[in-house]
Design an enzyme around this catalytic site. Structure first.
Site, PDB file in Angstrom:
ATOM      1  N   SER A 126       0.832  -1.210   0.000  1.00  0.00           N
ATOM      2  CA  SER A 126       0.000   0.000   0.000  1.00  0.00           C
ATOM      3  C   SER A 126       0.858   1.248   0.000  1.00  0.00           C
ATOM      4  O   SER A 126       1.956   1.269   0.586  1.00  0.00           O
ATOM      5  CB  SER A 126      -0.895  -0.017   1.239  1.00  0.00           C
ATOM      6  OG  SER A 126      -1.499   1.239   1.444  1.00  0.00           O
ATOM      7  N   TYR A 151      -2.509  -0.115  10.054  1.00  0.00           N
ATOM      8  CA  TYR A 151      -2.596  -0.801   8.762  1.00  0.00           C
ATOM      9  C   TYR A 151      -1.344  -0.522   7.937  1.00  0.00           C
ATOM     10  O   TYR A 151      -0.686  -1.439   7.434  1.00  0.00           O
ATOM     11  CB  TYR A 151      -3.847  -0.359   7.994  1.00  0.00           C
ATOM     12  CG  TYR A 151      -3.811  -0.767   6.541  1.00  0.00           C
ATOM     13  CD1 TYR A 151      -3.957  -2.101   6.180  1.00  0.00           C
ATOM     14  CD2 TYR A 151      -3.578   0.169   5.535  1.00  0.00           C
ATOM     15  CE1 TYR A 151      -3.883  -2.493   4.837  1.00  0.00           C
ATOM     16  CE2 TYR A 151      -3.509  -0.216   4.206  1.00  0.00           C
ATOM     17  CZ  TYR A 151      -3.658  -1.546   3.866  1.00  0.00           C
ATOM     18  OH  TYR A 151      -3.569  -1.926   2.544  1.00  0.00           O
ATOM     19  N   LYS A 155       1.883  -3.103   6.789  1.00  0.00           N
ATOM     20  CA  LYS A 155       2.389  -3.291   5.425  1.00  0.00           C
ATOM     21  C   LYS A 155       3.887  -2.977   5.355  1.00  0.00           C
ATOM     22  O   LYS A 155       4.659  -3.656   4.660  1.00  0.00           O
ATOM     23  CB  LYS A 155       1.612  -2.414   4.446  1.00  0.00           C
ATOM     24  CG  LYS A 155       0.178  -2.873   4.208  1.00  0.00           C
ATOM     25  CD  LYS A 155       0.122  -4.238   3.555  1.00  0.00           C
ATOM     26  CE  LYS A 155      -1.279  -4.672   3.206  1.00  0.00           C
ATOM     27  NZ  LYS A 155      -1.326  -6.031   2.614  1.00  0.00           N
TER      28      LYS A 155
END
Length: 337
Positions: A126, A151, A155
């Site tokens: 991402s 989040y 990643k």
């Protein structure tokens, strides 16, 4: 001989579209999903679109027995890993759950890949790993590390694991794909985005207003240093994104070692207000919105320089914002009403 590709999270939003493109490009797909954020009926929809079947296993890739079965029963040539939780807001509320799922699943998957000598993987990452960048557009050399939510940090950690793996074993072939803002749906309107719970991303919120499930879109801040004061993002059609995975797979299948990172975006950003207006024009519908306060963790602007993917993968986004808006709405009115 057709190559066999293991796709984790194969019925999710991006996973399902990528599975379609893989099947239509001549690859065989072995899929795994636990349906934590998707529906079993997506398997039927994939078959309808492609007129092809995939080998499917229901379960969680934290389950070692399941992975042993999958790798033992299939001659797998490469893996595409989509198995992650992906809601930024939810990750702030549930950091432990996000770190366990998004990091442990990758580690478990890599453990069984090593055991069965499968050394080619495409990882779904991402643009959140870039955090808040001072200059635009963002290319792959931009500094990472100052992430603004669990989040994005999960990643970032996953990318580091893959980089360390390649450092230790140069015969691995790894592609890390950093997505910007996927939107839209397959033009068949058979698969698309179906977020579980209350959506946090802009397009699903616009859709819910269009379907009269929400009263209005709240724009979080109109005082950023952007074209109209609202946040600017790089929205990419999910079909273009899926095709980039096929191009990346084509590349790593041919090679016997390497680690590459690619930004996947259009390089043509839209502001929040521009996307709302584009949706209204594309679908001839009025979307009510209001301006609220800035949201903690949001950045003013983030968009890609996709030149590396264009040069090395022979890929570029082809579908414009009108197609994104039309396809997303057609899927919604046929499946979400």
């Amino acid at each position: 001989m057709n190559k066999n590709i293991l796709v984790t999270g194969c019925t999710g939003y991006i996973g399902s579209h990528t599975t379609v493109e893989l099947l239509e490009s001549g690859y065989n797909v072995i899929g795994i999903d636990n349906f934590s954020n998707s529906r079993k009926s997506v398997l039927t929809q994939i078959q309808k679109i492609t007129n092809q079947d995939l080998v499917f296993y229901e379960g969680d890739i934290l389950d070692g027995d399941l992975l042993e079965t999958v790798f033992s029963e299939n001659q797998i040539d490469a893996v595409i890993d989509f198995a992650a939780f992906k809601a930024v807001g939810e990750s702030v509320a549930k950091p432990v759950e996000y770190y366990i799922n998004n990091i442990s699943t990758l580690l478990n998957l890599l453990q069984y890949m090593q055991k069965h000598t499968v050394k080619k993987i495409i990882f779904s990452s991402s643009a959140t790993v870039y955090g808040d960048q001072a200059s635009m557009p963002i290319d792959e050399t931009a500094k990472t590390g100052e992430t603004t939510n669990p989040y994005g940090t999960s990643k970032l950690f996953a990318e580091k694991i893959l980089q360390d793996l390649y450092f230790a074993n140069k015969d691995w072939n790894i592609a890390i794909l950093r997505y910007f803002n996927p939107v839209g749906a397959h033009p068949s309107a058979l698969i698309g985005e179906e977020p579980s719970g209350k959506p946090a991303n802009l397009m699903p919120i616009i859709i819910n207003v269009a379907l009269e499930k929400f009263e209005k879109v709240t724009i979080y801040g109109d005082d950023y240093d952007t074209i109209d004061g609202t946040g600017v993002r790089d929205y990419i059609h999910v079909v273009d994104l899926a095709k980039a995975h096929v191009k990346s797979l084509d590349k790593i299948i041919k090679e016997n070692g390497g680690l590459d990172i690619y930004n996947l975006g259009t390089g043509n950003p839209q502001s929040v207000l521009e996307l709302i207006k584009a949706f209204q024009i594309a679908n001839d519908i009025k979307i009510k919105y209001e301006v609220g306060a800035r949201r903690p963790g949001d950045v003013a602007m983030a968009y890609a320089n996709p030149a590396k993917a264009e040069k090395e993968l022979n890929w570029q986004a082809e579908l414009d914002v009108e197609a994104m808006c039309k396809d997303a709405y057609q899927f919604a009115i046929k499946n979400l009403v």
